[in-house]
Enzyme design. Structure first.
Site, PDB file in Angstrom:
ATOM      1  N   GLN A  21      -0.410  25.547  65.863  1.00  0.00           N
ATOM      2  CA  GLN A  21       0.415  26.298  64.888  1.00  0.00           C
ATOM      3  C   GLN A  21      -0.474  26.836  63.766  1.00  0.00           C
ATOM      4  OE1 GLN A  21       3.155  22.991  64.342  1.00  0.00           O
ATOM      5  NE2 GLN A  21       1.463  21.696  63.669  1.00  0.00           N
ATOM      6  N   ASP A  25       2.029  15.804  56.486  1.00  0.00           N
ATOM      7  CA  ASP A  25       1.740  15.976  55.052  1.00  0.00           C
ATOM      8  C   ASP A  25       1.545  14.645  54.351  1.00  0.00           C
ATOM      9  OD1 ASP A  25       4.890  16.410  55.632  1.00  0.00           O
ATOM     10  OD2 ASP A  25       4.566  15.135  53.888  1.00  0.00           O
ATOM     11  N   GLU A  45       0.636  12.294  64.698  1.00  0.00           N
ATOM     12  CA  GLU A  45       0.717  13.699  64.259  1.00  0.00           C
ATOM     13  C   GLU A  45      -0.090  14.533  65.255  1.00  0.00           C
ATOM     14  OE1 GLU A  45       2.005  15.952  61.824  1.00  0.00           O
ATOM     15  OE2 GLU A  45       0.855  17.169  63.232  1.00  0.00           O
ATOM     16  N   ASP A  52       0.453  13.820  70.864  1.00  0.00           N
ATOM     17  CA  ASP A  52       1.842  14.285  71.012  1.00  0.00           C
ATOM     18  C   ASP A  52       2.777  13.086  70.936  1.00  0.00           C
ATOM     19  OD1 ASP A  52       3.527  16.400  73.461  1.00  0.00           O
ATOM     20  OD2 ASP A  52       4.298  15.187  71.809  1.00  0.00           O
ATOM     21  N   GLY A  53       3.661  13.099  69.970  1.00  0.00           N
ATOM     22  CA  GLY A  53       4.587  11.975  69.793  1.00  0.00           C
ATOM     23  C   GLY A  53       5.494  11.763  70.986  1.00  0.00           C
ATOM     24  N   ASP A  71       9.619  12.660  61.759  1.00  0.00           N
ATOM     25  CA  ASP A  71       9.481  13.606  60.647  1.00  0.00           C
ATOM     26  C   ASP A  71       8.870  14.879  61.214  1.00  0.00           C
ATOM     27  OD1 ASP A  71       7.587  13.530  57.492  1.00  0.00           O
ATOM     28  OD2 ASP A  71       9.029  14.970  58.346  1.00  0.00           O
TER      29      ASP A  71
HETATM   30  N1  SAM Z   1       9.443  17.947  56.289  1.00  0.00           N
HETATM   31  C1  SAM Z   1       9.153  18.935  57.313  1.00  0.00           C
HETATM   32  C2  SAM Z   1      10.424  19.486  57.881  1.00  0.00           C
HETATM   33  O1  SAM Z   1      11.489  18.884  57.720  1.00  0.00           O
HETATM   34  O2  SAM Z   1      10.324  20.542  58.529  1.00  0.00           O
HETATM   35  C3  SAM Z   1       8.297  18.363  58.408  1.00  0.00           C
HETATM   36  C4  SAM Z   1       7.116  17.607  57.911  1.00  0.00           C
HETATM   37  S1  SAM Z   1       5.694  17.562  58.883  1.00  0.00           S
HETATM   38  C5  SAM Z   1       4.763  18.883  58.233  1.00  0.00           C
HETATM   39  C6  SAM Z   1       6.180  18.054  60.515  1.00  0.00           C
HETATM   40  C7  SAM Z   1       5.042  17.714  61.458  1.00  0.00           C
HETATM   41  O3  SAM Z   1       5.497  17.510  62.794  1.00  0.00           O
HETATM   42  C8  SAM Z   1       3.966  18.802  61.548  1.00  0.00           C
HETATM   43  O4  SAM Z   1       2.794  18.341  60.909  1.00  0.00           O
HETATM   44  C9  SAM Z   1       3.765  19.009  63.046  1.00  0.00           C
HETATM   45  O5  SAM Z   1       2.408  19.199  63.412  1.00  0.00           O
HETATM   46  C10 SAM Z   1       4.326  17.713  63.604  1.00  0.00           C
HETATM   47  N2  SAM Z   1       4.713  17.766  65.016  1.00  0.00           N
HETATM   48  C11 SAM Z   1       5.415  18.735  65.647  1.00  0.00           C
HETATM   49  N3  SAM Z   1       5.572  18.417  66.954  1.00  0.00           N
HETATM   50  C12 SAM Z   1       4.962  17.207  67.140  1.00  0.00           C
HETATM   51  C13 SAM Z   1       4.789  16.345  68.269  1.00  0.00           C
HETATM   52  N4  SAM Z   1       5.280  16.676  69.478  1.00  0.00           N
HETATM   53  N5  SAM Z   1       4.124  15.176  68.096  1.00  0.00           N
HETATM   54  C14 SAM Z   1       3.639  14.836  66.868  1.00  0.00           C
HETATM   55  N6  SAM Z   1       3.753  15.604  65.752  1.00  0.00           N
HETATM   56  C15 SAM Z   1       4.419  16.783  65.904  1.00  0.00           C
END
Ligand code: SAM
Length: 284
Positions: free
Chosen positions: A31, A86, A106, A137-138, A155
């Site tokens: 991204q 974050d 993350e 990957d979560g 999150d």
């Molecule tokens: N507070 C924000 C919101 O509500 O949109 C989200 C916070 S955080 C920045 C979201 C995180 O999810 C991102 O850093 C992104 O890289 C992560 N993310 C997305 N898909 C993911 C996955 N499959 N596994 C782990 N992390 C993931």
């Protein structure tokens, strides 16, 4: 010349913030990550052009994603945070001495790097010795976990791109299996207001209800997310967020919070009629 950051909330509604300067912009394999300094909201982190975190209102989100579960089960020792790059969710969890271990998964190292450099107010606790950071990957990380965590917090970004798999029924089943008997799942559950967000909220709700005996929704007000009314899911194998809340015990911890309190904890589960009907009927 004025500089503005704008996010389209629908094709016909948008939110704009006046920008002092852009501080960071880089693209990973997953991204695009940007950081701005804005007049009204301070530092702003966006992913693929969407607001993730602002300095001025992140306290709302990170209070409500963490303290509702922690006040419902004061015995949470092992936590898993999926997403949360974050660092704000990790920051709030590390305030509890009862937390012995926090795995944080993350997918994008770029988000953590940008947050450590430009968002010290959220990323400042990622070096806590209890935090184990995995750049994975979560969706895959939980596939082989059984009864390992008392709390899983998803999150995540919205159900697009890498975040899509975090809204699947297989993922929720794997979270159920990864949780202990008193386990709690908290998930970012979108919003009831605009049609696209409401559709995703209903989809997530219907999947979680198929798996968890207790599956509820609670609300909070965050100005920089579309419509300002945003939701979290609370799901568990048995603990109820209101019946099992021990307000005196949580208040006895003496944790100072800017948004969360145990009255609001209870009140956040009271939903507007139009939201209740969406969730009960599974239609917008
Ligand atoms: N507070 C924000 C919101 O509500 O949109 C989200 C916070 S955080 C920045 C979201 C995180 O999810 C991102 O850093 C992104 O890289 C992560 N993310 C997305 N898909 C993911 C996955 N499959 N596994 C782990 N992390 C993931």
């Amino acid at each position: 010349m004025e500089l503005w950051y704008t996010e389209m909330h629908t094709e016909n509604a948008k939110l704009s913030m006046k920008v002092k300067e852009q501080l960071f912009s880089e693209e990973s394999e997953f991204q695009k990550v940007d950081v701005f300094d804005t007049y009204e909201f301070g530092r702003l982190l966006t992913i693929d052009g969407l607001v993730m975190v602002t300095q001025k209102d992140e306290f709302v989100y990170h209070d409500m994603i963490v303290h509702v579960a922690m006040a419902t089960n004061p015995n949470i020792k092992k936590a898993l945070v999926i997403g949360g790059g974050d660092g704000g969710t990790a920051r709030e969890l590390t305030r509890y001495n009862s937390i012995e271990k926090m795995d944080m998964v993350e997918i994008d190292e770029l988000v953590v790097r940008a947050s450590k450099e430009y968002l010290p107010f959220t990323a400042g606790k990622l070096d806590d010795p209890r935090v184990n950071l995995f750049f994975e990957d979560g969706v895959k990380f939980v596939e082989d976990k059984k009864g390992e965590y008392d709390l899983i917090i998803v999150d995540s970004t919205d159900p697009i791109g890498p975040g899509e798999g975090l809204f699947s029924i297989e993922f929720y089943q794997n979270c159920y299996d990864a949780l202990t008997e008193n386990g709690i799942l908290i998930n970012q559950k979108e919003s009831p207001y605009y049609a696209r967000d409401a559709k995703e909220m209903i989809r997530a709700d219907q999947k979680i209800k198929k798996i968890f005996p207790i599956a509820m929704t609670y609300k909070y007000h965050i100005p920089t997310y579309p419509s300002g009314l945003w939701l979290f899911g609370f799901a568990s194998k048995g603990l109820h967020p209101i019946e099992d809340l021990d307000a005196d015990k949580w208040n006895g911890l003496g944790l100072k919070t800017k948004y969360y309190n145990t009255d609001l904890h209870v009140g956040s589960f009271a939903l507007p009629n139009y939201v209740k009907e969406m969730i009960e009927n599974g239609i917008i």
